[in-house]
Design a protein around this motif. Sequence first.
Motif: not given
Length: 162
Positions: A118-130
């Motif tokens: 799945t392609i993450p939303s920007m909010a999901e990407a930020r959470r994963i990055w953190e």
Amino acid sequence: MNILLTSTLSFLLLLSFLDKSESMANYYVSITGIQIKSIFHYPEFWYHAVSSFSQAQSTPGNIRTMAQEIKGIQHTVTVWDSRESMLKFYRSGAHLGALKVSKRVGSYGKVCGYETDTIPSMAEARRIWEEKGRVVLGQPKEGDLVGHHGSSSKQEETVVVS
């Protein structure tokens, strides 16, 4: 007999389609975040960021390119058809130039790359990055993973506890 053969062929055709759509749904996602040292470093950062963003969008294998500032961190999220496509981009052109100036303009940076369906939303990407990003620039903060930039091995990563 013809009905059985037709039904079997239809079923096999459906399975072959499902297999292809499953393999086509796999993505490689790269998430980066860099904190810029000061307002005086933004012009150089933006010069390289805009060129790199444009390069990503036009690189074969790129599916999506997003950028957003969140809590003082400049984030990019790129979605690729494979890790190999991302690496061709990573090692060339404007992006390579951006990497070379990152220590000069940035004070803190983390990266995260992973395969997904799945392609993450920007909010999901930020959470994963953190949660899963590895520090590649500056001093690690509490809870950060540190390790080799290209590491995918948990053995090479360490969680920083302050």
